[in-house]
Design a protein around this motif. Structure first.
Motif, mmCIF file in Angstrom:
data_model
loop_
_atom_site.group_PDB
_atom_site.id
_atom_site.type_symbol
_atom_site.label_atom_id
_atom_site.label_comp_id
_atom_site.label_asym_id
_atom_site.label_seq_id
_atom_site.Cartn_x
_atom_site.Cartn_y
_atom_site.Cartn_z
ATOM 1 N N HIS A 60 0.839 -1.213 0.000
ATOM 2 C CA HIS A 60 0.000 0.000 0.000
ATOM 3 C C HIS A 60 0.869 1.256 0.000
ATOM 4 O O HIS A 60 1.250 1.757 1.065
ATOM 5 C CB HIS A 60 -0.942 -0.023 1.203
ATOM 6 N N HIS A 62 1.453 5.146 -2.073
ATOM 7 C CA HIS A 62 1.020 6.166 -3.035
ATOM 8 C C HIS A 62 2.265 6.803 -3.642
ATOM 9 O O HIS A 62 2.964 7.555 -2.965
ATOM 10 C CB HIS A 62 0.152 7.224 -2.342
ATOM 11 N N ASP A 152 -8.753 2.907 -3.797
ATOM 12 C CA ASP A 152 -8.234 3.496 -2.544
ATOM 13 C C ASP A 152 -8.202 5.023 -2.597
ATOM 14 O O ASP A 152 -7.853 5.623 -3.610
ATOM 15 C CB ASP A 152 -6.831 2.985 -2.221
HETATM 16 ZN ZN LIG Z 1 -3.857 4.631 0.689
#
Ligand SMILES: [Zn+2]
Ligand SMILES: NC(=O)N[C@@H](CC(=O)O)C(=O)O
Ligand SMILES: [Zn+2]
Length: 426
Positions: A60, A62, A152
């Motif tokens: 996870h 970004h 997400d």
């Molecule tokens: Zn996230």
């Protein structure tokens, strides 16, 4: 000529023993592991007694690329990953544009190949533009290398849309990865709804905004047979829902972040947006439930939810600043220091399991073990070295962490990804 790692201790993942071992890497592969190896013709790297573990895998992250390069790029984000001991990261599709086409999957793979310091596996969006209205071409996205599907940043609001997404994901054999948030419950909240939000007079996000989506999607996973992976779990009732679903035999997995394991909303004073994240930091009861879930196997893995923002954005008022913390460069030292060294709530091998072995197994990725014939993805840790966390030292463009000034030990000193040294510190 290969790379020969000398003077290191290999962590035996079953027993936690530290075995004196030398490792020969040739090309992308671990050729040999033995107590002593012939150095002739090889580049020798002295590990100075460091502990060798499988390269960490973060499901996870970004990376903000394309379109939000002022926050992070594939180059800076993967450099931060390598510094944190990671050899693979999964990147989130809430970029600009949203990663919802095969062309954008290719862009990620090609840019990571050219400029990256670790492997990058992209998630593709569930819905076009992440708008929750129309499903993406999931088959084409799988063919282009998507590792799973997620919107997400936002939850998929309509249950029927999620059901159809799961039916397709099941056929394709890829997971649906959820940001569990019912917007009709979370509204315009900027922190956990509870005592602290009331005291500060700030709008809250209740824990049930998360847990109703976890329960809903677990039931949809049961109906469709899809693999459901729950992102950044933070609420005690959401942990219970995952535990219940697992007992029922539903194919559900979950991740928790370092900040939800270590912090609560008690740390928020309403002025510093470096404490603002989604899902929000919750209560001590929730924090304990997350740790308990991690230890009893309800929660499979640790993921950072590395979410860089600019300094300017995080200087805005608490209510309007964007949500998110960086995490790649500090996760191991923080968790090792707080949960292993100081309090013995976890063992080193448990922590490594949650950061490397489990993500490789759950998402069927290479790595997650240090073994002859396996891919040369590994990390060397100096468990003794103590440093103070200073965001100005980050390789990430993001400085947004609530852990600035914390003292932590257990820093990654060498990272090897597919046989290439991607991070090295004396
Ligand atoms: Zn996230
Ligand atoms: N976690 C966050 O607070 N923010 C993430 C979005 C997300 O992970 O939901 C972001 O993209 O900034
Ligand atoms: Zn999210």
């Amino acid at each position: 000529m290969g790379i020969l790692l000398k003077n290191g201790k290999l962590l035996e993942l079953e027993t936690g023993e530290l075995l004196p071992r030398e490792i020969l890497i040739e090309g992308k592969t671990i050729q040999k592991i033995a107590e002593q190896l012939d150095t002739t013709g090889h580049e020798v790297v002295d590990l100075g007694g460091g502990v060798i573990v499988p390269g960490f895998i973060d499901m996870h992250v970004h990376l903000r690329d394309p379109g939000l390069e002022y926050k992070e790029t594939i180059e800076t984000g993967t450099r931060a990953a390598a510094k944190g001991g990671f050899t693979t990261v999964a990147c989130m599709p809430n970029t600009k544009p949203i990663l919802d086409t095969p062309e954008l999957m290719n862009y990620i793979y090609e840019t990571a190949e050219k400029t990256g310091y670790c492997k990058v596996v992209p998630y593709a969006a569930i819905t076009c533009g992440g708008r929750g209205e129309e499903l993406t071409d999931m088959q084409a996205l799988k063919e282009a290398g998507a590792v799973g599907f997620t919107d997400d940043g936002v939850g998929v609001q309509v249950a029927g849309m999620m059901r159809t997404a799961m039916e397709r994901a099941k056929e394709l054999g890829l997971p649906i990865v959820i940001h569990a948030e019912d917007e009709s419950l979370s509204g315009k909240g900027c922190m956990n709804e509870g005592e602290v939000s009331k005291r500060l007079g700030l709008p809250g996000i209740p824990g049930v905004a998360e847990s109703v989506h976890v329960a809903r999607d677990a039931l949809l996973a049961e109906l469709t047979g899809a693999h459901l992976h729950v992102c950044h779990i933070s609420d005690a009732s959401a942990v219970d829902a995952v535990r219940w679903a697992k007992r029922r035999g539903i194919r559900v997995t979950a991740e928790v972040t370092p900040h939800h394991l270590l912090l609560t909303d008690e740390g928020i004073d309403g002025t510093d947006a470096n404490w603002k994240v989604n899902p929000p930091l919750r209560t001590e009861n929730d924090r304990k439930a997350c740790l308990e879930g991690l230890l009893d196997g309800t929660i499979d893995m640790i993921a950072t939810d590395h979410a860089p923002h600019s300094v300017e954005e995080k200087q805005r008022a608490f209510q309007v600043a964007p949500f998110g913390f960086v995490g790649l460069e500090t996760v191991f030292p923080l968790l090792y220091t707080e949960l292993v060294a100081k309090s013995q709530q976890m063992t080193l091998q448990q922590l490594v399991h949650k950061m490397a072995v489990a993500p490789a197994e759950v998402f069927d990725l290479p790595g997650g073990r240090v073994a002859e014939g396996g891919v040369a993805d590994l990390t060397v840790l100096n468990l003794e070295e103590e440093r103070i966390i200073d965001p100005n030292d980050f390789a990430s463009k993001g400085r947004n962490t609530p852990f600035a000034g914390w003292k932590a030990k257990g820093w990654p000193v060498l990272t090897v990804c597919e046989g290439r040294i991607t991070h090295s510190r004396p």
